[in-house]
Design an enzyme around this catalytic site. Sequence first.
Site, PDB file in Angstrom:
ATOM      1  N   ASP A  13       0.861  -1.189  -0.024  1.00  0.00           N
ATOM      2  CA  ASP A  13       0.154  -0.203   0.118  1.00  0.00           C
ATOM      3  C   ASP A  13       0.665   1.392   0.082  1.00  0.00           C
ATOM      4  OD1 ASP A  13      -2.144  -1.936   0.033  1.00  0.00           O
ATOM      5  OD2 ASP A  13      -2.410  -1.682   2.386  1.00  0.00           O
ATOM      6  N   HIS A  41      -5.008  -1.636  -5.593  1.00  0.00           N
ATOM      7  CA  HIS A  41      -4.054  -0.351  -6.074  1.00  0.00           C
ATOM      8  C   HIS A  41      -4.922   0.737  -6.340  1.00  0.00           C
ATOM      9  CE1 HIS A  41      -0.650  -3.361  -7.331  1.00  0.00           C
ATOM     10  NE2 HIS A  41      -1.096  -3.402  -5.936  1.00  0.00           N
TER      11      HIS A  41
HETATM   12  P1  GDP Z   1      -0.776   0.519  -3.479  1.00  0.00           P
HETATM   13  O1  GDP Z   1      -1.330  -0.878  -3.033  1.00  0.00           O
HETATM   14  O2  GDP Z   1       0.566   0.493  -3.301  1.00  0.00           O
HETATM   15  O3  GDP Z   1      -1.246   0.722  -4.977  1.00  0.00           O
HETATM   16  O4  GDP Z   1      -1.419   1.685  -2.619  1.00  0.00           O
HETATM   17  P2  GDP Z   1      -2.799   1.839  -1.849  1.00  0.00           P
HETATM   18  O5  GDP Z   1      -3.902   2.348  -3.071  1.00  0.00           O
HETATM   19  O6  GDP Z   1      -3.394   0.647  -1.341  1.00  0.00           O
HETATM   20  O7  GDP Z   1      -2.740   2.682  -0.915  1.00  0.00           O
HETATM   21  C1  GDP Z   1      -2.179   4.019  -1.225  1.00  0.00           C
HETATM   22  C2  GDP Z   1      -3.071   5.039  -0.667  1.00  0.00           C
HETATM   23  O8  GDP Z   1      -2.507   6.222  -0.768  1.00  0.00           O
HETATM   24  C3  GDP Z   1      -4.348   5.367  -1.851  1.00  0.00           C
HETATM   25  O9  GDP Z   1      -5.290   5.854  -0.805  1.00  0.00           O
HETATM   26  C4  GDP Z   1      -3.856   6.465  -2.601  1.00  0.00           C
HETATM   27  O10 GDP Z   1      -5.131   7.131  -3.164  1.00  0.00           O
HETATM   28  C5  GDP Z   1      -3.200   7.127  -1.706  1.00  0.00           C
HETATM   29  N1  GDP Z   1      -2.090   7.811  -2.422  1.00  0.00           N
HETATM   30  C6  GDP Z   1      -1.017   7.537  -3.054  1.00  0.00           C
HETATM   31  N2  GDP Z   1      -0.118   8.516  -3.451  1.00  0.00           N
HETATM   32  C7  GDP Z   1      -0.486   9.633  -2.650  1.00  0.00           C
HETATM   33  C8  GDP Z   1       0.171  10.858  -2.444  1.00  0.00           C
HETATM   34  O11 GDP Z   1       1.106  11.145  -2.773  1.00  0.00           O
HETATM   35  N3  GDP Z   1      -0.573  11.669  -1.412  1.00  0.00           N
HETATM   36  C9  GDP Z   1      -1.866  11.398  -1.027  1.00  0.00           C
HETATM   37  N4  GDP Z   1      -2.456  12.112  -0.094  1.00  0.00           N
HETATM   38  N5  GDP Z   1      -2.419  10.075  -1.098  1.00  0.00           N
HETATM   39  C10 GDP Z   1      -1.686   9.254  -2.047  1.00  0.00           C
HETATM   40  P1  IMO Z   2      -1.006  -4.209  -2.258  1.00  0.00           P
HETATM   41  O1  IMO Z   2      -0.796  -4.672  -3.685  1.00  0.00           O
HETATM   42  C1  IMO Z   2      -1.130  -4.595   1.916  1.00  0.00           C
HETATM   43  C2  IMO Z   2      -1.016  -8.633   3.630  1.00  0.00           C
HETATM   44  C3  IMO Z   2      -2.425  -8.986   4.447  1.00  0.00           C
HETATM   45  C4  IMO Z   2      -1.401 -10.263   5.414  1.00  0.00           C
HETATM   46  C5  IMO Z   2      -0.278 -10.853   4.494  1.00  0.00           C
HETATM   47  C6  IMO Z   2      -0.969 -12.095   3.835  1.00  0.00           C
HETATM   48  O2  IMO Z   2      -2.518  -3.323  -2.514  1.00  0.00           O
HETATM   49  O3  IMO Z   2       0.110  -3.343  -1.622  1.00  0.00           O
HETATM   50  P2  IMO Z   2      -2.618 -12.850   1.788  1.00  0.00           P
HETATM   51  O4  IMO Z   2      -3.895 -12.333   1.594  1.00  0.00           O
HETATM   52  O5  IMO Z   2      -1.533 -12.239   0.660  1.00  0.00           O
HETATM   53  O6  IMO Z   2      -2.312 -14.398   1.854  1.00  0.00           O
HETATM   54  O7  IMO Z   2      -2.195 -12.104   2.804  1.00  0.00           O
HETATM   55  O8  IMO Z   2      -0.269 -10.034   3.420  1.00  0.00           O
HETATM   56  N1  IMO Z   2      -1.533  -8.183   2.268  1.00  0.00           N
HETATM   57  C7  IMO Z   2      -1.419  -6.948   1.655  1.00  0.00           C
HETATM   58  N2  IMO Z   2      -1.292  -5.726   2.553  1.00  0.00           N
HETATM   59  N3  IMO Z   2      -1.420  -4.174   0.660  1.00  0.00           N
HETATM   60  C8  IMO Z   2      -1.734  -5.459  -0.094  1.00  0.00           C
HETATM   61  O9  IMO Z   2      -1.455  -5.375  -1.410  1.00  0.00           O
HETATM   62  C9  IMO Z   2      -1.552  -6.736   0.445  1.00  0.00           C
HETATM   63  N4  IMO Z   2      -1.526  -8.075  -0.029  1.00  0.00           N
HETATM   64  C10 IMO Z   2      -1.570  -9.079   1.209  1.00  0.00           C
HETATM   65  O10 IMO Z   2      -2.978  -8.320   5.034  1.00  0.00           O
HETATM   66  O11 IMO Z   2      -0.901  -9.347   6.161  1.00  0.00           O
HETATM   67 MG    MG Z   3      -3.032  -1.335  -1.898  1.00  0.00          MG
END
Ligand code: GDP
Ligand code: IMO
Ligand code: MG
Length: 428
Positions: A13, A41
């Site tokens: 994340d 994502h």
């Molecule tokens: P990913 O799994 O790595 O793609 O990340 P996620 O989407 O799960 O979580 C990243 C969060 O941060 C999301 O809510 C995005 O909208 C937010 N986000 C990403 N880049 C920025 C940034 O530069 N500033 C802010 N405020 N939010 C961001």
């Molecule tokens: P993105 O791509 C954050 C975490 C779960 C758990 C561990 C194993 O959005 O960054 P799983 O379901 O893969 O067997 O769970 O990994 N986990 C994530 N945490 N972002 C993710 O994906 C995750 N995908 C799995 O919370 O700790």
């Molecule tokens: Mg994510």
Amino acid sequence: MSVSILVGAQFGDEGKGKIVDYISAKADMVVRFQGGDNAGHTVVNEFGAFKLHLIPCGIFKPSCITLAGTGMVINPDELLHEISDLEANGINTSNLYISSRAIILMPYHIQLDCLSESSGRTGIGTTKRGIGYAYADKARRNALRFEDLLDLEYCEHRLEMVLPTVNAELVAKEGVPMGKIELLQKLRAWAKLLAPRIVEPVSFVNRAIDNGLEILFEGQLGAMKDIDLGIYPYVTSSNPTAAYAAASSGFPISKITEIIGVLKAFSSAVGSGPFPTEIKGNDADVFRGSGQNIDDEFGARTGRPRQVGWLDLPVLKYAATINGFTSLAVCKIDKLDMFDEIKICTHYSLDGKDIDYMPSAHQLEKVVPVYITVPGWKTETRKIRNFDDLPQNARNYLNIIEKATGVPIKYIGVGPSRDEIIVKSVSK
Ligand code: GDP
Ligand code: IMO
Ligand code: MG
């Protein structure tokens, strides 16, 4: 020609979706190379706000080819759902392909994952999407692959071979055994809808490389949840580290031109396991937000509140070492705008001694993070688009990250939307 790999540098994340969406403006092909719909994502662009789980975040560029790659475990129902969601929002998905060698994540994988999690015995805190069980079946050679959908007779034969083992495990876990007829029905429906998208992936990817296309490999999760190198056993069941893009896709590592590590300007994690720099109480609530905003710290897949913490340099240094980052993308610098002072963990102490390696998860539970405190910048950064316009204290903060990792920062996120980004020139 460029072959870039983008991966998470922390616990997942980090903002990978946002950065892939931005970079894909220049990409001809984006390949998701591992994981399944455990991913969430987030992309915010001119088409709206999306949380992608299986489809590569390059899908918004009409001319960009996207591939759900060999290293993935794909729930076809989720994929079909995501395709129709995007199509309903006016996004053309005709350039989306699926590796014939990718694993089909079956309904029984989800059931087994849910049973394990609810039994309380494993305590991993998975996303309950069946990820671990699909990869386990791949390792024990019991999985069905997308290529099987192209020959339904063979598919039925494979199902007959694996079902007794699957059902024995379901019964042992007090689950509901699954029948061949209902599963075959599903497989037939998936074949009908997805067969035209299934491609032989090794020639598909290598041809693109040989033709000089700009290719981006999109990772899922982050370094600390890598099955080999992360906080085992609180990890996922694949390798979210850069080398796995080449290993799973079947192209030589010598072709890689860039490895981008994405990180948050602080730390966050969901699920169980050690998280050394965790912040609790009021400050955590400030970081996390209420859940009303797209960029609040709640899981994009599960909606669970994320643990939040200060920036952890040992994690970043470790991620840089195991991935070989050539550049960094730092997201969410804007989320630190309001702090008077910001803490940064420079190293860990274990049993009274400073350590310079990443310990096992069990030891990581016991480390004491050692912090420096730096002044905040108390200035809104969201509208800034040039590095030199950032407040001096924000630049100092970013310089600390570059110095610790030895990796130049190329992108700085100042908000969730595609255009809320600073691109910093990187001197070679
Ligand atoms: P990913 O799994 O790595 O793609 O990340 P996620 O989407 O799960 O979580 C990243 C969060 O941060 C999301 O809510 C995005 O909208 C937010 N986000 C990403 N880049 C920025 C940034 O530069 N500033 C802010 N405020 N939010 C961001
Ligand atoms: P993105 O791509 C954050 C975490 C779960 C758990 C561990 C194993 O959005 O960054 P799983 O379901 O893969 O067997 O769970 O990994 N986990 C994530 N945490 N972002 C993710 O994906 C995750 N995908 C799995 O919370 O700790
Ligand atoms: Mg994510």
